[in-house]
Design an enzyme around this catalytic site. Structure first.
Site, short mmCIF file in Angstrom:
data_model
loop_
_atom_site.label_atom_id
_atom_site.label_comp_id
_atom_site.label_asym_id
_atom_site.label_seq_id
_atom_site.Cartn_x
_atom_site.Cartn_y
_atom_site.Cartn_z
N LYS A 187 0.83 -1.21 0.00
CA LYS A 187 0.00 0.00 0.00
C LYS A 187 0.87 1.27 0.00
CE LYS A 187 -3.92 -2.10 -0.32
NZ LYS A 187 -4.47 -3.06 0.59
C1 LIG Z 1 -5.68 -4.08 0.93
C2 LIG Z 1 -7.14 -3.86 0.99
C3 LIG Z 1 -7.90 -4.19 2.13
C4 LIG Z 1 -7.37 -4.97 3.28
O1 LIG Z 1 -6.26 -4.41 3.86
P1 LIG Z 1 -5.42 -5.29 4.88
O2 LIG Z 1 -4.63 -4.24 5.62
O3 LIG Z 1 -4.56 -6.18 4.05
O4 LIG Z 1 -6.34 -6.02 5.74
C5 LIG Z 1 -9.25 -3.84 2.14
N1 LIG Z 1 -9.83 -3.24 1.10
C6 LIG Z 1 -9.14 -2.94 -0.02
C7 LIG Z 1 -9.85 -2.27 -1.14
C8 LIG Z 1 -7.79 -3.27 -0.12
O5 LIG Z 1 -7.12 -3.01 -1.25
#
Ligand SMILES: *Cc1c(COP(=O)(O)O)cnc(C)c1O
Length: 390
Positions: A187
């Protein structure tokens, strides 16, 4: 002939420097690596950056979404509307609470939900809507709030949107809704794993702080600092073990300081893609607004019109991967997954259409302009060769 690069170019790669490494080392040497002062400092800095009075860190955005729905009162029998074009965590948040995720369509240009794609699915059982700032495009929350009945809670999945701005210019997270962020490995702001809820309501924030830490009334670290209160846990509600740690927060604090720089790199890469691929405009269009301040450019999603080319979307992704280009698809829509599909569900024609043509091209703050040129050159070659051999 285009050469094949020796190393794989992932679609998203974390950008760490010696600063992050030094921060982790400092916290490891301090002897306190769990949730503590570093986590609190990260929450304070995030709160100032976003412009939301409360930020509660947790161990993932998945947990953030689950806990946000919980404090909004979602429970068994309730319906929660979520887009089908999202990561499974968005819908799972509802399922964990015994509620039913109801999958909605998106606009084909923004690839995002609108009042028109949500409203037809509202029933008397609808308790909440989770909207997704897809790819990093900040939605118009004022418009969505005005369109929905007051009794329905709005929760924002901002896993892609750290640093993006709503149409009114304020930062994503400062809407007043519970806004959930992800600090997962790939991210925009990464701490390997982690997440946060930004919100305005101090009582809900206090409940979130307790729920993430086994229902304890005060933080483990504050008990550590004040031995006199070490035996009064004040557990009043069933909590979870979903807290963040100081090791992760030490990385996050550096990443937050570097976020403006990393966003600028992403912007330049996205602009480069747009100019390099402009000549292929008959075959490629990007998610709209992808070049504006409303977009955090977490995912660079392009829709490929492949009908005249004689290749399907999956073949295109595999052809790119054969050249060490980490193209990907975000996402296989949830309404096509066995866990979420329902016989009585509404058709989602725009999501079905997008699913046939969307490809995520590599973008990250760790990438160079040369990387973009490499992707674009191969993309052009693949499309033109296929068209010729047809
Ligand atoms: C990455 C992601 C999540 C989940 O994030 P985590 O921190 O891995 O639990 C939820 N929604 C979207 C749209 C994502 O891209």
């Amino acid at each position: 002939m285009l050469e094949k690069r020796p190393d794989y170019l992932p679609f998203g790669k974390p950008d760490f420097t010696d600063e992050e490494i030094a921060a982790v080392t400092r916290v490891m040497k301090s002897g306190w690596i769990g949730m503590g002062p570093e986590t609190i400092a990260f929450e304070t800095e995030l709160s100032e950056y976003i412009g939301a009075p409360e930020v509660v860190t947790v161990n993932s955005c998945t947990s953030a979404l689950f806990l946000a729905l919980l404090v909004e009162g979602v429970g068994p029998g309730d319906e929660v509307i979520v887009p089908s074009l999202t990561w499974c965590a968005t819908a799972n948040a509802a399922l964990y609470l015994g509620a039913t995720p109801v999958l909605c369509d998106v606009d084909p240009d923004t690839m995002s939900v609108t009042p028109n794609t949500i409203l037809p699915l509202v029933t008397s059982r609808t308790k909440a809507v989770i909207v997704v700032h897809y790819g990093g495009l900040a939605l118009n929350m004022a418009e969505l709030r005005a369109a929905l009945p007051d009794r329905i809670a709005l929760v924002e999945d901002a896993a892609h949107a750290m640093g993006a701005r709503y149409p009114d210019g304020t930062m994503v997270g400062a809407s007043g809704n519970p806004v959930c962020f992800s600090f997962y490995a790939n991210k925009n702001l990464s701490t390997a794993d982690g997440g946060a809820v930004a919100l305005f309501d101090p009582e809900k924030a206090e409940r979130l702080r307790s729920l993430r830490m086994s229902g304890l009334a005060s933080h483990a670290w504050s008990r550590f600092l004040k031995p006199s209160s070490a035996f009064s846990f004040g557990i009043a509600e069933l909590g979870y073990k979903m807290n963040f740690t100081d090791l992760q927060a030490s990385i996050g604090r550096v990443q937050l300081r570097r976020l403006a720089h990393m966003a600028e790199v992403r912007k330049q890469l996205a602009d480069r893609y747009a100019s390099k691929l402009a000549k292929l405009h008959n075959f490629i269009r990007f998610q709209s607004e992808a070049l504006t301040l409303r977009h955090a450019r977490h995912l660079l999603v392009a829709f490929f019109e492949l009908h005249d080319i004689g290749i399907d979307r999956d073949e295109l992704v595999l052809a790119l991967r054969a050249q060490n280009i980490g193209a990907s698809v975000h996402y296989g829509p949830l309404h096509l997954q066995p866990l979420y599909c329902r016989a009585d569900a509404a058709p989602l024609p725009n999501t079905d259409l997008l699913h046939r043509g969307i490809v995520t091209l590599p973008i990250s703050a760790a990438m160079t302009m040369e990387d973009v040129d490499y992707v674009c050159a191969h993309l052009e070659t693949i499309l033109m060769q296929k068209r010729k051999t047809r």
